[in-house]
Scaffold this motif. Structure first.
Motif, PDB file in Angstrom:
ATOM      1  N   MET A 267      16.170  -1.714  -1.129  1.00  0.00           N
ATOM      2  CA  MET A 267      15.523  -0.542  -0.535  1.00  0.00           C
ATOM      3  C   MET A 267      14.101  -0.388  -1.062  1.00  0.00           C
ATOM      4  O   MET A 267      13.167  -0.086  -0.314  1.00  0.00           O
ATOM      5  N   LEU A 268      13.956  -0.613  -2.349  1.00  0.00           N
ATOM      6  CA  LEU A 268      12.611  -0.505  -2.920  1.00  0.00           C
ATOM      7  C   LEU A 268      11.676  -1.531  -2.295  1.00  0.00           C
ATOM      8  O   LEU A 268      10.506  -1.259  -2.040  1.00  0.00           O
ATOM      9  N   ASN A 269      12.217  -2.703  -2.044  1.00  0.00           N
ATOM     10  CA  ASN A 269      11.366  -3.722  -1.440  1.00  0.00           C
ATOM     11  C   ASN A 269      11.029  -3.383   0.001  1.00  0.00           C
ATOM     12  O   ASN A 269       9.948  -3.741   0.486  1.00  0.00           O
ATOM     13  N   ALA A 270      11.951  -2.698   0.659  1.00  0.00           N
ATOM     14  CA  ALA A 270      11.617  -2.224   2.006  1.00  0.00           C
ATOM     15  C   ALA A 270      10.418  -1.292   1.935  1.00  0.00           C
ATOM     16  O   ALA A 270       9.482  -1.377   2.742  1.00  0.00           O
ATOM     17  N   VAL A 271      10.441  -0.429   0.926  1.00  0.00           N
ATOM     18  CA  VAL A 271       9.299   0.458   0.732  1.00  0.00           C
ATOM     19  C   VAL A 271       8.040  -0.367   0.494  1.00  0.00           C
ATOM     20  O   VAL A 271       6.974  -0.084   1.052  1.00  0.00           O
ATOM     21  N   ASN A 272       8.179  -1.389  -0.329  1.00  0.00           N
ATOM     22  CA  ASN A 272       7.011  -2.215  -0.621  1.00  0.00           C
ATOM     23  C   ASN A 272       6.449  -2.836   0.640  1.00  0.00           C
ATOM     24  O   ASN A 272       5.233  -2.869   0.833  1.00  0.00           O
ATOM     25  N   ILE A 273       7.343  -3.330   1.479  1.00  0.00           N
ATOM     26  CA  ILE A 273       6.872  -3.931   2.723  1.00  0.00           C
ATOM     27  C   ILE A 273       6.102  -2.914   3.540  1.00  0.00           C
ATOM     28  O   ILE A 273       5.008  -3.176   4.049  1.00  0.00           O
ATOM     29  N   ASN A 274       6.667  -1.733   3.622  1.00  0.00           N
ATOM     30  CA  ASN A 274       5.967  -0.672   4.357  1.00  0.00           C
ATOM     31  C   ASN A 274       4.587  -0.421   3.782  1.00  0.00           C
ATOM     32  O   ASN A 274       3.600  -0.345   4.498  1.00  0.00           O
ATOM     33  N   LEU A 275       4.560  -0.275   2.483  1.00  0.00           N
ATOM     34  CA  LEU A 275       3.290   0.073   1.842  1.00  0.00           C
ATOM     35  C   LEU A 275       2.255  -1.019   2.072  1.00  0.00           C
ATOM     36  O   LEU A 275       1.103  -0.746   2.404  1.00  0.00           O
ATOM     37  N   ILE A 276       2.694  -2.248   1.898  1.00  0.00           N
ATOM     38  CA  ILE A 276       1.747  -3.351   2.056  1.00  0.00           C
ATOM     39  C   ILE A 276       1.292  -3.436   3.510  1.00  0.00           C
ATOM     40  O   ILE A 276       0.097  -3.623   3.802  1.00  0.00           O
ATOM     41  N   ALA A 277       2.252  -3.288   4.422  1.00  0.00           N
ATOM     42  CA  ALA A 277       1.878  -3.368   5.831  1.00  0.00           C
ATOM     43  C   ALA A 277       0.886  -2.269   6.168  1.00  0.00           C
ATOM     44  O   ALA A 277      -0.117  -2.511   6.855  1.00  0.00           O
TER      45      ALA A 277
END
Lengths: 333, 512, 102, 519, 125
Positions: free
Chosen positions: C38-48
């Motif tokens: 889930m945290l990495n999903a957040v990371n993907i969002n943030l980076i995108a």
């Protein structure tokens, strides 16, 4: 080769790049074959014996024969093993070992990738191998294998920290994570082995441990754990673990050359000799050093091993970072 | 950005605690294993007093910005910092004698984790940037996770810690996920920049993402205050944690949760206008004042669930956990009854007032619970049996705290609840006020059940219950606080109203 | 170029998988891993968003570094607690974490 | 407006002196504690007589007013809530303060013999409760009223829960939850009133919201334009809502028929001195509140619903009466008679005229005295024979002639024998009722007949007939025990013989209420 | 120049693909063709120096392994912070020496952590 990277995308270009990669694969395999031969010769020479001398002229085909032997061996997967993980293990170990080679610049011409985060790429990918090793040990479901796997993981992660930290001095000095930039920076000043001698030594030790090679080869200590994490592996699966180790020798020696020995930079103004030759020379020197160490040092004890990483190498590496930063601010560099 | 030119004085409270934590950590390492670590507790209390002094100095001065506007020293933050500091100070006094027992095996660690948690809470209260805020949140959370599980040989403690960390992480992830959308719409993590850009995004057809962000942030943060939907951890964690830690979670951690909720929701979402009314600006419709309806629903559910579930608890700490869930519901009411910009300042002040009162009475209760449970070696509410006979003053104090928790006069709890109640009635949320009052009546049942145990049941033993001086001091302090604030609430009310300035939350202090 | 929505979709899918894992898996380790997801999903969002957002800037990436740190801390603390549980109880199945009554 | 502390504050808080004194007495010195308990209880009594004697019957407003700033809560930029510490009595509350003081001091004397344990705590709580009692009647601010109201609630919980009979805890919780609910409803109504009707223009144009009773009455009945700053104002919905909320809240306290069930348990289980207070004074808070607030705030609505009130009164009258008739336990008879008699108060209030109101006030006082007398006598009996069941009682007249005499006198007063307070109250009530609602009045008079039947049945059951085994060896009341009986009966007769003592001070105030109704 | 970025990652992708293809091809395709396949009960028994294995291999490990793993996570993340700092050091240090002090504090905090582990005898095997 390097100009391939500057061209716009085309299928032809893709083909060229792929060809170059395949050639690189060939080179690496060739290197591994003869590194093993060379290692055995060096050790033989140091220990005053002959080393391989039967297969082919001067035993040159010895490794080829060994590989072929492994190829025709039966592939056994133990009954109790976790089949899927058992298969994935060696592949996962090998894949990053080869993939890291892509970012290393061998000469001005021979570069496969010009990545801003080269060092990080190397550090990130190389740690995946640890997973491969752990998987192999775990999937074998064998006490030796699991013990060996655990040990090697503990060792590798412990030494990975100082290993990665030892680059930091260089990063501070160059302000870049790009390996090509780092080489260029060394052209302008000196090779980083001199200002970064602490980092270099840290790297030498940690790198050796990271490779699970003598004197840090506890995970596969023959007399305690039979062969460590790959005790259950046979045939080509075993070969790939073995291959991984030597590909890492290649990668790490290349990386050290790039980071500390100026890459393809010619010393003493001997520019007329092509950079790649210099690279290979420095590279060979480091490879020789690795074999030399193996032949010379006895295996360390477990309790010394881990403590050394945490109590000595990491503080030293951190000290190096701060020292470099201070000297940088004082404009010594 | 020359950090050396930073006005370090503004960070004095935080720095005091940070240095204190670092020093204690090192001292703990240097000290021999057998050394008496109580001294750390006393040193910490001194440090906290100094930090309180610094914070008081900052009250009343205009908003200051630090570190690229990511940190701001304003009245809102300072008031909350006072709550945290005082609360943690009292928890320290509680703990110093509590941890003689094998309850907390690593007392040195306990002290500095408490301090780092405090720093986290302070950062949360004062940050103006979501990254800083998140760091504060996690600093507080992780310190709490470890403190909850600090009795590592105790399975209850382990379980509690695991449940807490899982819930906490899920919630903070949900919060982050919501934040990521807000960031996507505004390209900044600075609350004020967001508040400027978000309305634009909202009106440009990205209202869905604003709603998404709002709900995810709300759900994510609800765990810190133990409100619906993330309240389930509370009973287990409160039960499993050592009692001083439980007190910390119930009071400081919760207050920090409210600080961050107010800070984020109010700063970010209030400027969003859903419908302009140019003819009559007072009729302009705001996003936030509509979204508070959802807060009201959360508050209502929290009150109902907390109070009804508490009735069935036989463990004192679980009971208090659910009571604290219920209180989270009460404290949410002023936020939920923000329907126009006019009353916002008062509503937030009311929340602060409630939190102060809640702090005092809850710390009093937890101190008594500590004493009683230690004596009885059980946390069942039957351990309170005959308490009055064994130590009348303790019994009286405890009943008074419980009466205050129940919101009956003449106690501070009544005034605090009354304020909140008025908030709800002011905006004509009669249903919310009704639920609040009815659930309060339900709460009499379990609060008075403890009183019943103390007065009307014979104890297992008639032996006098001795209370150490420091704990006596805490109880006395809390008792006087609850009583005096119940009779003369204006002393504190005026202090809060004078020092809290709503504009502080919105003041933009930098040029872009 | 890959559109923003694709990243968001990946993020959402990862987030959902993580959430599913948290809610349904029995092993404590897997739960921790799910949270990591889930945290990495957040990371993907943030980076995108940091690349394709309205005001794309580097803040998202900086945020990601902090998120990664928190994820690491999560692993450290979570595992430590799990180890403690395992040593006391001999299991890390979260369905067995029920000595405190509901 | 007074600047210094006045008589009412002294009355209200003088019991705290007892708390202070008791704090320094070791809990094993029973004699000293009881002495302090009784003596300090007389301080408010004496002070209330002083107040009674200096009460000006011609004024229809508040007297002995005290007004101090207390709590200010800002509400918006130019608005604030203000709670004042304001006390005062008018013709309606003054007799109730006196009544409370009488009953409380008698209860203190009763407690000397009837409370068997933990005297120190008992008297401390008792004193605290007295603060609440006097405060409730003296408070001129709803907020203050509520606080005193809750004080009685909390202290009564302890008093019943610790010193009651076997099922005391149950009873205490029942009391707490029912009355807690009642007070919760009360609080909602108060805050709604505060936010909708309790405003006035302060200095500098600030709007001040207050729970001052007079302000609210003024705004509700005179204000033409609701104040709009915070969107407040008095809509009809609010008026009706608050009216019924108050009706329910006070109905629980009184108790009116559907909300009465708590009183059965609580009265039965409470220690006799507390039963005296409960039925003598606490229940009257409900009637008082109904009168003060429902009638004061919403005269028109009350007028509209006066029939409902009368019907409720009749239901209470009959319900209590019929059930009292079938009880086999003296105490339960007294409890049900309480319910029944409260019906008469409600009837009086429902009559909506001068006689009815006077009757209601008289009934409040009269029943306050009589109910405490009954509970006291039942307590005295219980103290001796540990039962109140008819089956185990009988022939008390022989062994306890004095007590039975008083009991009979009380019963006669209760069923309305001329010359006693009960007669005046019932007479006035029905006079008023007949004037407005003859049919309902006729029905309710039947209830009085019922009263006669059950009271005589039960009293005769206890006093006459063969002396029960258990009663053969008991002695009559000792002199200390006689004091409350004599005093209470004395007041009953005093009011009956000289009704002007009560009717005179209340006259002006009741007239004011009537004017508001428009009668 | 613009193509360097994408081409570099293209090249890296090819290397990774090769890294996957070689072992897959060698182990799963070539090796089965030429190696013998004579499975037997004894062969597939777990190897324990010729003795029949007893018990489960997946026993409870020494807790130190986990402790090292935890330490590793912490310090690995530390380096995550050190890298951006180091890369930006040259530029930042021109403005203020604070950039060094900052990181010194950071490193100092981590050293405390290390010292803590040392004191708790985590680092000795």
């Amino acid at each position: 080769m390097a100009d391939l990277l500057t061209r716009p995308f085309s299928w032809l270009n893709l083909l060229y790049i792929s060809l170059a990669a395949v050639i690189m694969l060939g080179i690496v395999l060739f290197f591994v074959t003869y590194a093993i031969y060379f290692e055995r010769k060096v050790i033989g020479w140091i220990q005053i014996r002959y080393g391989p001398n039967r297969v082919g002229p001067k035993g040159l085909l010895q490794t080829v024969a060994d590989v072929f032997k492994l190829l025709i061996k039966e592939d056994i997967i133990p009954e109790k093993a976790d089949k899927a993980l058992f298969r994935i293990g060696p592949m996962l170990a090998y894949l990053p070992a080869f993939a890291v080679i892509a970012v290393i610049p061998y000469s001005e011409k021979i570069q496969f990738a010009d990545v801003n985060v080269g060092i990080l790429y190397y550090a990130a990918l190389s740690s995946i191998t640890i997973t491969g090793i752990l998987l192999g040990g775990w999937a074998s479901n064998n006490k030796y294998a699991i013990m060996g796997g655990m040990r090697s993981v503990a060792q590798m992660i412990s030494y990975e920290v100082p290993l990665i930290m030892s680059f930091l001095g260089i990063v501070i000095m160059t302000g870049s994570l790009n390996l090509i930039d780092i080489v260029e920076a060394q052209k302008d000043s000196t090779w980083f082995i001199f200002p970064q001698i602490i980092g270099f030594i840290t790297f030498l030790i940690a790198g050796n441990a990271e490779l699970n090679r003598t004197p840090f080869d506890l995970p596969e200590a023959e007399n305690e754990l039979v062969a460590g994490y790959f005790v259950e592996y046979s045939g080509f699966r075993f070969a790939f673990y073995y291959l991984t180790e030597y590909v890492y020798v290649f990668a790490m020696a290349s990386l050290m050359t790039v980071l500390f020995l100026g890459g393809w930079d010619a010393p003493f103004g001997l520019d007329f000799i092509p950079g790649i030759i210099w690279f290979i020379l420095k590279f060979m020197l480091l490879v020789f050093y690795l074999f030399w160490v193996r032949a010379t040092f006895p295996r360390v004890k477990t309790n010394q091993l881990m403590g050394f990483a945490w109590k000595v190498l990491i503080p030293v590496a951190l000290f190096n970072v701060l020292l470099t930063a201070v000297l940088k601010i004082l404009n010594v560099y | 950005m020359n950090l050396l030119e930073l006005n370090w004085g503004l960070l004095a409270p935080e720095l005091t605690i940070i240095i204190l934590a670092a020093v204690i950590t090192i001292a703990d390492l240097v000290m021999s294993d057998k050394g008496d670590r109580k001294i750390f507790g006393w040193v910490s209390i001194v440090g906290i007093v100094i930090a309180i002094y610094f914070t008081l100095q900052q009250l009343g001065s205009p908003v200051e910005y630090l570190l690229e506007n990511s940190y701001r020293v304003d009245s809102f933050g300072s008031l909350f910092k006072l709550i945290f500091l005082v609360g943690t100070g009292i928890v320290f006094i509680m703990s110093i004698n509590y941890i003689d027992k094998e309850e907390i095996p690593h007392d040195g660690e306990f002290y500095y984790l408490l301090l780092t948690a405090l720093v986290g809470a302070m950062i949360m209260a004062s940050s103006a940037d979501i990254i800083t805020l998140y760091i504060g949140l996690e600093l507080l959370s992780f310190s709490s996770y470890i403190m909850v599980g600090i009795r590592k040989k105790n399975l209850k403690s382990n379980e509690a810690a695991f449940k807490y960390i899982i819930t906490g992480l899920i919630s903070s992830t949900v919060f982050l996920y919501g934040v990521s959308f807000i960031y996507g719409l505004t390209g900044s993590t600075n609350l004020l920049v967001i508040s400027e850009r978000l309305p634009e995004a909202f009106t440009n057809g990205f209202d869905f993402y604003v709603y998404l962000g709002f709900f995810m942030i709300l759900v994510g943060l609800s765990y810190k205050i133990a409100a619906v939907p993330s309240y389930m951890w509370a009973p287990d964690v409160y039960e499993g944690a050592p009692t001083p830690v439980t007190a910390f979670l119930a009071v400081i951690s919760k207050a920090a949760g409210f600080a961050i909720i107010i800070r984020i929701l109010v700063t970010i979402f209030v400027p969003i206008v859903t419908e302009y009314n140019f003819a009559d600006p007072s009729q302009t419709e705001f996003f936030f004042f509509e979204a508070t309806t959802y807060l009201a629903i959360i508050a209502a559910l929290t009150m109902i669930i907390g109070n009804t579930m508490a009735i069935f608890q036989s463990n004192a700490k679980r009971l208090l956990a659910l009571s604290s869930v219920a209180h989270a519901g009460y404290i949410l009411i002023p936020l939920a009854s923000m329907k126009s910009p006019l009353t916002m300042s008062i509503d937030i002040s009311n929340m602060i007032f409630y939190l102060v009162v809640y702090l005092i009475m809850n710390l009093g209760v937890f101190t008594v619970v500590t004493i009683v449970n230690r004596d009885a070696d059980t946390e069942d509410i039957t351990s309170f049996r005959g308490l009055y006979h064994r130590n009348p003053l303790l019994g009286v104090a405890m009943s008074f705290f419980l009466i205050s928790l129940a919101g009956l006069p003449v106690s501070a709890g009544f005034i605090a609840k009354f304020n909140i109640f008025v908030s709800a009635i002011t905006v004509k949320s009669y249903w919310l006020a009704g639920i609040m009052v009815v659930t309060s009546v339900i709460s009499y049942f379990y609060y008075f059940n403890i009183i019943r145990q103390m007065y009307m049941r014979p104890g297992r033993t008639e032996a006098k219950l001795r209370v150490s001086n420091s704990l006596q001091f805490v109880i006395l302090l809390a008792f006087l606080g609850v009583l005096l604030l119940g009779i003369f609430p204006n002393t504190l009310l005026d202090f809060i109203y004078q020092n809290f300035n709503l504009a502080d939350l919105f003041t933009v202090g930098f040029q872009r | 170029m890959v559109p923003l929505n694709a990243y968001l979709a990946v993020g959402a899918i990862m987030f959902s998988i993580g959430m599913f894992g948290v809610l349904n898996k029995k092993s404590g380790i897997i739960v921790l891993l799910s949270i990591e997801l889930m945290l990495n999903a957040v990371n993907i969002n943030l980076i995108a968003f940091s690349r394709f957002g309205f005001y794309g800037n580097i803040t998202g990436q900086i945020f990601t570094i902090f998120t990664i740190t928190v994820a690491a801390a999560e692993t450290a603390v979570g595992l430590a607690i799990l180890i403690a549980i395992f040593r006391n109880k001999g299991t890390i199945s979260i369905t067995d974490l029920n000595i405190m009554k509901r | 407006m007074m600047d210094s502390i006045g008589l009412l504050t002294l009355i209200t808080f003088s019991p705290l002196l007892g708390v202070l004194l008791l704090a320094f007495v070791p809990s094993n010195k029973a004699g000293t504690i009881k002495l302090i308990g009784v003596l300090v209880s007389f301080i408010p009594l004496i002070l209330s007589f002083v107040m009674f004697s200096s009460f000006d019957s011609t004024i229809n407003g508040m007297q002995f007013v005290e007004d101090f700033d207390w709590i200010q809560i800002p509400l918006a930029d130019n608005a604030m809530i203000e709670f004042k510490y304001s006390l005062g009595v008018d013709g309606l509350s003054m007799p109730l303060v006196v009544l409370s003081a009488i009953v409380a001091s008698m209860s203190a004397i009763a407690a000397v013999n009837m409370i068997k344990k933990r005297w120190k705590e008992y008297f401390i709580l008792f004193f605290l409760m007295q603060v609440g009692l006097y405060g409730v009647f003296a408070a001129q601010n709803l907020f203050l009223f509520f606080i005193f109201f809750e004080i009685t609630l909390i202290t009564m919980f302890f008093l019943v829960g610790i010193w009651g009979l076997d099922k005391r805890e149950d009873a205490a919780f029942t009391f707490l939850l029912y009355n807690g609910l009642g007070s919760a409803i009360l609080l909602i109504s108060f805050v709604v009133l505060l936010m909708s009707a309790g405003y006035y223009e302060g200095a500098n144009g600030t709007t001040i919201f207050t729970t001052d009773i007079q302000t609210i009455i003024f705004n509700l009945n005179n204000s033409a334009s609701p104040y709009e700053l915070l969107g407040v104002g008095v809509s009809d919905a609010i008026k009706y809502g608050v009216f019924f909320a108050l009706l329910v809240a006070f109905g629980i306290k009184v108790p009116l028929f559907p909300f009465h069930s708590w009183i059965l348990k609580v009265h039965y289980q409470a220690p006799p001195p507390m039963s005296m207070i409960l039925s003598g004074v606490l229940l009257k808070i409900g009637a008082y509140g109904l009168f003060r607030m429902n009638y004061g705030f919403f005269p028109e609505i009350t007028e509209t619903f006066s029939t409902l009130l009368i019907i409720l009164g009749i239901i209470n009258l009959f319900y209590g009466g019929i059930l009292a008739f079938v009880q086999e336990d003296m105490k339960m008879v007294v409890v049900y008679s309480s319910i029944s008699h409260v019906g008469i108060i409600i009837l009086g209030l429902g009559a909506m005229n001068s006689f009815g109101f006077q009757g209601a006030v008289f009934q409040i006082v009269s029943h306050g005295l009589l109910a405490s007398l009954f509970f006291y006598i039942v307590g005295v009996m219980y103290n001796r024979v540990h039962t109140t069941k008819f089956s185990e009682l009988g022939g008390m007249a022989k062994t306890m002639p004095f007590t039975s005499g008083i009991l009979l006198t009380g019963a006669l007063a209760s069923l309305g024998l001329p010359g006693m307070s009960g007669f005046i109250s019932e007479f006035l009530t029905f006079l008023g009722l007949f004037e407005n609602r003859p049919i309902l009045a006729a029905i309710s008079t039947l209830g009085v007949v019922l009263t006669t039947v059950y009271l005589l049945r039960s009293v005769l059951n206890v006093t006459y007939g063969p002396t029960a085994e258990k009663l053969t060896h008991v002695s009559d009341a000792r002199s200390v025990e006689m004091i409350p009986m004599v005093v209470l009966v004395g007041f009953v007769i005093l009011v009956g013989v000289y009704p002007a003592i009560l009717s005179e001070p209340i006259q002006a105030t009741l007239q004011l209420f009537l004017t508001r109704i428009g009668g | 120049m613009d193509y360097i970025y994408s081409n570099s990652y293209l090249s890296i992708t090819i290397f990774i693909l090769l890294g996957i293809m070689l072992p897959v091809a060698a182990i799963e395709m070539v090796s089965p063709l030429i190696s013998p396949k004579k499975p037997s009960k004894e062969k597939s028994v777990t190897y324990e120096s010729g003795i029949l294995p007893t018990g489960d291999a997946r026993v409870q490990f020494n807790v130190r392994y986990y402790l090292f793993a935890l330490l590793f996570v912490v310090f690995d993340v530390e380096t995550v912070f050190l890298y951006p700092w180091a890369a930006a050091f040259e530029r930042l240090s021109q403005y203020s020496v604070f950039v060094l002090i900052e990181m010194t504090i950071f490193i100092f905090m981590l050293i405390i952590g290390l010292a803590y582990a040392w004191k708790k005898k985590v680092l000795s095997w």
